[in-house]
Design a protein around this motif. Structure first.
Motif, PDB file in Angstrom:
ATOM      1  N   GLY B 111       0.835  -1.188   0.000  1.00  0.00           N
ATOM      2  CA  GLY B 111       0.000   0.000   0.000  1.00  0.00           C
ATOM      3  C   GLY B 111       0.861   1.225   0.000  1.00  0.00           C
ATOM      4  O   GLY B 111       2.065   1.144  -0.221  1.00  0.00           O
ATOM      5  N   SER B 112       0.260   2.357   0.231  1.00  0.00           N
ATOM      6  CA  SER B 112       1.009   3.594   0.094  1.00  0.00           C
ATOM      7  C   SER B 112       0.891   4.436   1.343  1.00  0.00           C
ATOM      8  O   SER B 112       0.020   4.229   2.179  1.00  0.00           O
ATOM      9  CB  SER B 112       0.479   4.416  -1.072  1.00  0.00           C
ATOM     10  N   ASP B 113       1.792   5.370   1.422  1.00  0.00           N
ATOM     11  CA  ASP B 113       1.756   6.349   2.486  1.00  0.00           C
ATOM     12  C   ASP B 113       2.084   7.686   1.845  1.00  0.00           C
ATOM     13  O   ASP B 113       2.955   7.766   0.984  1.00  0.00           O
ATOM     14  CB  ASP B 113       2.787   5.994   3.557  1.00  0.00           C
ATOM     15  N   GLY B 114       1.370   8.716   2.220  1.00  0.00           N
ATOM     16  CA  GLY B 114       1.672  10.039   1.694  1.00  0.00           C
ATOM     17  C   GLY B 114       2.376  10.862   2.754  1.00  0.00           C
ATOM     18  O   GLY B 114       2.165  10.660   3.940  1.00  0.00           O
ATOM     19  N   ILE B 115       3.229  11.766   2.304  1.00  0.00           N
ATOM     20  CA  ILE B 115       3.834  12.703   3.240  1.00  0.00           C
ATOM     21  C   ILE B 115       3.123  14.035   3.049  1.00  0.00           C
ATOM     22  O   ILE B 115       2.985  14.516   1.925  1.00  0.00           O
ATOM     23  CB  ILE B 115       5.341  12.828   2.984  1.00  0.00           C
ATOM     24  N   VAL B 116       2.643  14.613   4.143  1.00  0.00           N
ATOM     25  CA  VAL B 116       1.849  15.826   4.030  1.00  0.00           C
ATOM     26  C   VAL B 116       2.579  17.008   4.661  1.00  0.00           C
ATOM     27  O   VAL B 116       3.458  16.827   5.506  1.00  0.00           O
ATOM     28  CB  VAL B 116       0.466  15.658   4.702  1.00  0.00           C
ATOM     29  N   ILE B 117       2.219  18.196   4.179  1.00  0.00           N
ATOM     30  CA  ILE B 117       2.676  19.424   4.818  1.00  0.00           C
ATOM     31  C   ILE B 117       1.438  20.023   5.456  1.00  0.00           C
ATOM     32  O   ILE B 117       0.515  20.443   4.768  1.00  0.00           O
ATOM     33  CB  ILE B 117       3.295  20.384   3.795  1.00  0.00           C
ATOM     34  N   ALA B 118       1.400  20.003   6.775  1.00  0.00           N
ATOM     35  CA  ALA B 118       0.173  20.366   7.461  1.00  0.00           C
ATOM     36  C   ALA B 118       0.374  21.591   8.328  1.00  0.00           C
ATOM     37  O   ALA B 118       1.492  21.968   8.656  1.00  0.00           O
ATOM     38  CB  ALA B 118      -0.301  19.204   8.320  1.00  0.00           C
ATOM     39  N   SER B 119      -0.754  22.205   8.687  1.00  0.00           N
ATOM     40  CA  SER B 119      -0.716  23.327   9.613  1.00  0.00           C
ATOM     41  C   SER B 119      -2.008  23.315  10.413  1.00  0.00           C
ATOM     42  O   SER B 119      -2.927  22.548  10.128  1.00  0.00           O
ATOM     43  CB  SER B 119      -0.570  24.642   8.848  1.00  0.00           C
ATOM     44  N   SER B 120      -2.080  24.169  11.421  1.00  0.00           N
ATOM     45  CA  SER B 120      -3.288  24.277  12.230  1.00  0.00           C
ATOM     46  C   SER B 120      -4.452  24.731  11.355  1.00  0.00           C
ATOM     47  O   SER B 120      -4.260  25.474  10.403  1.00  0.00           O
ATOM     48  CB  SER B 120      -3.045  25.269  13.354  1.00  0.00           C
ATOM     49  N   LYS B 121      -5.653  24.298  11.712  1.00  0.00           N
ATOM     50  CA  LYS B 121      -6.849  24.705  10.952  1.00  0.00           C
ATOM     51  C   LYS B 121      -7.009  26.218  10.933  1.00  0.00           C
ATOM     52  O   LYS B 121      -7.649  26.765  10.044  1.00  0.00           O
ATOM     53  CB  LYS B 121      -8.101  24.070  11.592  1.00  0.00           C
ATOM     54  N   ASN B 122      -6.444  26.890  11.948  1.00  0.00           N
ATOM     55  CA  ASN B 122      -6.608  28.340  12.036  1.00  0.00           C
ATOM     56  C   ASN B 122      -5.539  29.093  11.264  1.00  0.00           C
ATOM     57  O   ASN B 122      -5.533  30.316  11.243  1.00  0.00           O
ATOM     58  CB  ASN B 122      -6.556  28.786  13.493  1.00  0.00           C
ATOM     59  N   ALA B 123      -4.617  28.374  10.658  1.00  0.00           N
ATOM     60  CA  ALA B 123      -3.540  29.048   9.935  1.00  0.00           C
ATOM     61  C   ALA B 123      -3.923  29.203   8.460  1.00  0.00           C
ATOM     62  O   ALA B 123      -4.909  28.641   7.996  1.00  0.00           O
ATOM     63  CB  ALA B 123      -2.255  28.246  10.064  1.00  0.00           C
ATOM     64  N   ASP B 124      -3.104  29.970   7.726  1.00  0.00           N
ATOM     65  CA  ASP B 124      -3.299  30.081   6.281  1.00  0.00           C
ATOM     66  C   ASP B 124      -2.835  28.779   5.652  1.00  0.00           C
ATOM     67  O   ASP B 124      -1.691  28.384   5.843  1.00  0.00           O
ATOM     68  CB  ASP B 124      -2.438  31.215   5.708  1.00  0.00           C
ATOM     69  N   ASN B 125      -3.710  28.143   4.897  1.00  0.00           N
ATOM     70  CA  ASN B 125      -3.277  26.898   4.267  1.00  0.00           C
ATOM     71  C   ASN B 125      -2.400  27.214   3.057  1.00  0.00           C
ATOM     72  O   ASN B 125      -2.538  28.255   2.428  1.00  0.00           O
ATOM     73  CB  ASN B 125      -4.485  26.080   3.831  1.00  0.00           C
ATOM     74  N   LEU B 126      -1.497  26.303   2.755  1.00  0.00           N
ATOM     75  CA  LEU B 126      -0.613  26.495   1.612  1.00  0.00           C
ATOM     76  C   LEU B 126      -1.217  25.820   0.389  1.00  0.00           C
ATOM     77  O   LEU B 126      -1.750  24.717   0.486  1.00  0.00           O
ATOM     78  CB  LEU B 126       0.761  25.881   1.877  1.00  0.00           C
ATOM     79  N   ASP B 127      -1.138  26.498  -0.740  1.00  0.00           N
ATOM     80  CA  ASP B 127      -1.459  25.875  -2.017  1.00  0.00           C
ATOM     81  C   ASP B 127      -0.218  26.128  -2.855  1.00  0.00           C
ATOM     82  O   ASP B 127       0.008  27.230  -3.330  1.00  0.00           O
ATOM     83  CB  ASP B 127      -2.709  26.527  -2.614  1.00  0.00           C
ATOM     84  N   ILE B 128       0.593  25.101  -3.014  1.00  0.00           N
ATOM     85  CA  ILE B 128       1.965  25.345  -3.410  1.00  0.00           C
ATOM     86  C   ILE B 128       2.399  24.314  -4.448  1.00  0.00           C
ATOM     87  O   ILE B 128       1.883  23.192  -4.472  1.00  0.00           O
ATOM     88  CB  ILE B 128       2.846  25.298  -2.121  1.00  0.00           C
ATOM     89  N   THR B 129       3.303  24.682  -5.318  1.00  0.00           N
ATOM     90  CA  THR B 129       3.871  23.689  -6.231  1.00  0.00           C
ATOM     91  C   THR B 129       5.148  23.148  -5.607  1.00  0.00           C
ATOM     92  O   THR B 129       5.713  23.755  -4.693  1.00  0.00           O
ATOM     93  CB  THR B 129       4.218  24.321  -7.589  1.00  0.00           C
ATOM     94  N   LEU B 130       5.610  22.017  -6.127  1.00  0.00           N
ATOM     95  CA  LEU B 130       6.835  21.442  -5.576  1.00  0.00           C
ATOM     96  C   LEU B 130       8.009  22.384  -5.795  1.00  0.00           C
ATOM     97  O   LEU B 130       8.910  22.471  -4.977  1.00  0.00           O
ATOM     98  CB  LEU B 130       7.119  20.087  -6.226  1.00  0.00           C
ATOM     99  N   GLU B 131       7.989  23.098  -6.912  1.00  0.00           N
ATOM    100  CA  GLU B 131       9.080  24.035  -7.189  1.00  0.00           C
ATOM    101  C   GLU B 131       9.122  25.127  -6.120  1.00  0.00           C
ATOM    102  O   GLU B 131      10.177  25.460  -5.586  1.00  0.00           O
ATOM    103  CB  GLU B 131       8.908  24.641  -8.582  1.00  0.00           C
TER     104      GLU B 131
END
Lengths: 424, 349
Positions: B111-131
């Protein structure tokens, strides 16, 4: 005259300053103690505040119809049938009956309130009492960990509630009806490790710790005392014994992980002993505790006044008789105190055990020195790193159990010293 | 005299305990390996232990590399039977195994596992490219004025990289270099965002990897311990902080944390299983075939692992955060468990 008076004057003038200085000095001392105490209080408050809920479990008490037809089971003494039978269904049906607003359509949501291992409990109970088949019994099962977390920590910021609104309403209702109850967590003291926080316990780790400590004690105490007696009473004072003495002192300061590496290289790789067993753990911890015991035993022997030796020799005792009949009994309290403190240190050790495989997930409670085992501080370490939040309170609870062991060992050491100590 | 005797007995008992080095058979399966697979394998082991009459397997979390090293040490009860890995076996490790007589190995991709970049729900979420992620975290990044030149990372805030990103300082907590999660993060996320940059285009493979996998050391990337709970706690307390960890920790804290969108993909179980989410990796375990029949219960353990009850769409491994393989892959795994084919070296190349 004038000269003298002025000197008295000077003293009087400086007196105030000197008193002030002394008061300030005392205040520094008190502040130092206050800082140490505050750190201790914060540590204990944090652990107890986080961990006391670890000593509570949440259970479901319900009337279970052990219906053979529903379970595909017509003979509860038949091992094969027991293995194939469905023990989840009667539990789900029983809980649906307890929740008036739940219907057959909610079965998945209801099933998620029951601990996944509750069906194993039902199977084992039925195996013991085959005559229960096709009867209705009131039984108590563990609730699902999510229910446990909700019952104990609803509204707590540090925990995330994973039950749906509907399930939360059910649990509230069931709590009022006395179906869901929170009580003392006996499971915690009766089980080995588990990946289900509600089912996890410290018995395996406690037994592992006891086995390991037993091996450590039985090896390090006689070896340590014998080495101390020889070095203190019989060994000639020369370069070689000086060298040994320096090395024993050095050994006491070696980081414990080094002993783990040594244990891995010698006991496991060279002697081919199995990994993760209390014997190897005990051997490694013996190496670690030996210097502490030797040093404290030598100090205890040294504190026996020479007059006692001289008196014994004066009435014709041999060197060995002097040591065994007079010096050793008098030095014993000091030796025991040192050993207990060394053992307490070994009890709290994880680093050397990491390398010999005692940091492992082991469910079965060990039943011998060559059975895979882990120890209490390792259990704390494993739980603290688990993703399930319910393990955090259990890790704190395990810390409390470990601290209780350590404090009682140290108290025993103090009591023995007070009790057996002799003054000359 | 009494004391004398007591001493002799104690010393004797001690030495007996020490000397009786066992040539004993083992009836517990011994499993080592990745700390990422550990939470899944332990659940299987425990279920296996309660369901069958075999002893519950013993699991050590040694890391993928450490596990394979132990596994390849040789045949015999003092060596582990199964090793878990959060990456594929390397050809060099395969050679080590062969050299020590561990010739017959079966591989299971579970199966698989993903690595996530997370933050608190109250923070600004990132919408980011790998670059952009590489520009934020790389040690040396292309000079904005001259894209061929590498300069020490000048970015202090996310919006300096792209004005759409939040106006907060770049502070990311992640695993230490000893961790398999860090290896995968470097390889998939950072290198993924860096290897197509013009600045590294003319470099040799080794040089490119050295540039692309170096994380800045000026305090913007904070190495936490292996304990991911610590990172989670920090994120909840500190709104400006972002954290890197495995998907299972995100799922466990789903109502308090949010995950960044990478290359337009949100880390969901479906996106990770379908390999759409860019920072996903496969999880494996390797079985020493010579131990089957010697250590009781190995075949049954493997069967339990690949059974639909565990890895199916409603399996218990799913509820602890494993991203389960699609139906076809699961069928293949069950075939594998029945036939136990040998792993060939050219599969690993």
């Amino acid at each position: 005259m004038t000269d003298q008076r002025s000197q008295a004057e000077i003293v009087r003038q400086s007196l105030k300053r000197r008193y002030r200085k002394e008061r300030r000095f005392r205040a520094y001392g008190i502040a130092a103690i206050a800082v140490a105490l505050a750190a201790l209080v914060i540590l204990f408050a944090d652990i107890i505040g986080k961990g006391y809920t670890g000593f509570m479990k949440t259970t479901l008490t319900m009337e279970v119809q052990i219906d053979g037809e529903m379970m595909y089971l017509d003979d509860a003494t038949d091992e094969r049938q027991l293995k194939m039978a469905d023990f989840v269904e009667p539990l789900v049906q029983a809980l649906i009956r307890e929740i008036p607003s739940a219907t057959e359509a909610d079965r998945d949501a209801v099933r998620d309130l029951i601990n996944p291992y509750a069906s194993v409990t039902l199977r084992d109970r039925l195996k013991e009492n085959p005559e229960w088949l096709n009867t209705t019994r009131t039984m108590t099962f563990l609730a699902h960990t999510d229910v446990d977390v909700y019952a104990k920590h609803a509204g707590d910021e540090a925990y995330s509630i994973k039950l749906s609104e509907q399930q939360q309403a059910w649990v509230d209702q069931l709590q009022e009806d006395g179906v869901v109850e929170t009580s003392f967590n006996d499971v915690f003291f009766q089980n080995g490790d588990s990946r289900d926080p509600s089912k996890a316990g410290i018995l395996g780790a406690v037994v592992g710790s006891l086995l390991t400590m037993f091996v450590t004690l039985i090896l390090s105490f006689p070896i340590g005392v014998a080495a101390a007696i020889y070095l203190e009473e019989f060994a000639p004072q020369n370069k070689l014994t000086d060298f040994i003495e320096v090395n024993i002192n050095n050994l006491a300061a070696v980081p414990s992980i080094i002993f783990g590496l040594l244990g891995l290289a010698v006991f496991i790789n060279l002697f081919g002993m199995p990994r993760s067993v209390p014997v190897v753990g005990g051997l490694v911890l013996t190496l670690m505790t030996l210097p502490t015991i030797i040093i404290s035993s030598r100090a205890a022997i040294k504190s026996v006044p020479p007059s006692i030796r001289e008196a014994a020799e004066g009435i014709g005792a041999s060197k060995m008789q002097v040591v065994l009949h007079h010096v050793l009994p008098l030095a014993m309290p000091g030796m025991l105190t040192g050993s207990i403190i060394g053992m307490a240190q070994a009890l709290g050790e994880t680093a050397p055990l990491l390398l010999i495989g005692m940091v492992a997930f082991i469910v079965d409670v060990p039943d011998g020195f060559f059975d895979s085992a882990t120890v209490l501080p390792v259990q704390v370490f494993l739980w603290a790193g688990s993703p399930e939040l319910a393990f955090i309170e259990r890790a704190s609870a395990a810390i409390m159990v470990l601290l209780t062991f350590l404090i009682s060992m140290n108290a025993l050491a103090i009591w023995m010293r007070k009790r057996l100590e002799r003054r000359w | 005299m009494k004391l004398n005797k007591a001493f002799a007995t104690v010393a004797l008992a001690g030495s007996v305990a020490a000397m009786s080095a066992p040539a004993m058979a083992r009836d517990t399966i011994s499993i080592v390996g990745s700390s990422t697979v550990y939470p899944f394998a332990t659940v299987v082991a425990e279920r296996f232990g309660t369901k069958t009459d075999f002893a519950t397997p013993k699991l050590e979390s040694t890391g993928s590399g450490g596990g394979l090293k132990l596994f390849c040490q040789g045949i015999g009860t003092q060596h582990p039977d199964i090793t878990n890995a959060s990456r594929r076996m390397k050809p060099s490790e395969f050679d080590l195994c062969q050299g020590n007589g561990v010739t017959d190995i079966t591989e299971f991709r579970i199966g698989s596992d993903g690595i996530v970049i997370a933050s608190s729900k109250n923070a600004d979420n990132l919408d980011i490219t790998l670059e952009q992620l590489f520009l934020a975290l790389g040690k040396e990044v292309p000079n904005p004025e001259n894209e061929k030149e590498l300069i020490p990372n000048p970015y202090k805030k996310w919006n300096e990289i792209d004005s759409d990103l939040p106006n907060v300082a770049i502070r990311v907590m992640g695993p230490p270099p000893t961790s398999g999660t860090r290896d995968s993060f470097n390889e998939l996320a950072l290198q993924g965002g860096c290897e197509d940059l013009p600045a590294v285009a003319d470099m040799s493979e080794d040089d490119m990897e050295a540039v692309c996998q170096s994380i800045r050391e000026d305090g913007a990337f904070i190495e936490a311990g292996e304990n991911d709970n610590l990172i989670v706690q920090k994120l909840i307390d500190d709104k400006g902080m972002y954290g890197v960890f495995g998907y299972s920790f995100l799922e466990e804290n789903a109502d308090r944390l949010q995950a960044a969108t990478l290359n337009g993909k949100v880390p969901t179980a479906e996106a990770i299983a379908a390999d759409e989410y860019p920072v996903a990796r496969s999880l494996f375990f390797y079985v020493k075939k010579a131990h089957i029949g010697v250590i009781p219960g190995m075949e049954e353990y493997i069967e339990e692992f690949v059974s639909p009850a565990a890895m199916g769409p409603n399996g218990y491994l799913k509820s602890v955060g494993l991203i389960v393989p699609p139906r076809e892959a699961l069928m293949n795994l069950q075939d594998k468990a029945a036939n136990m084919p040998n792993l060939q070296k050219d599969e690993l190349m």
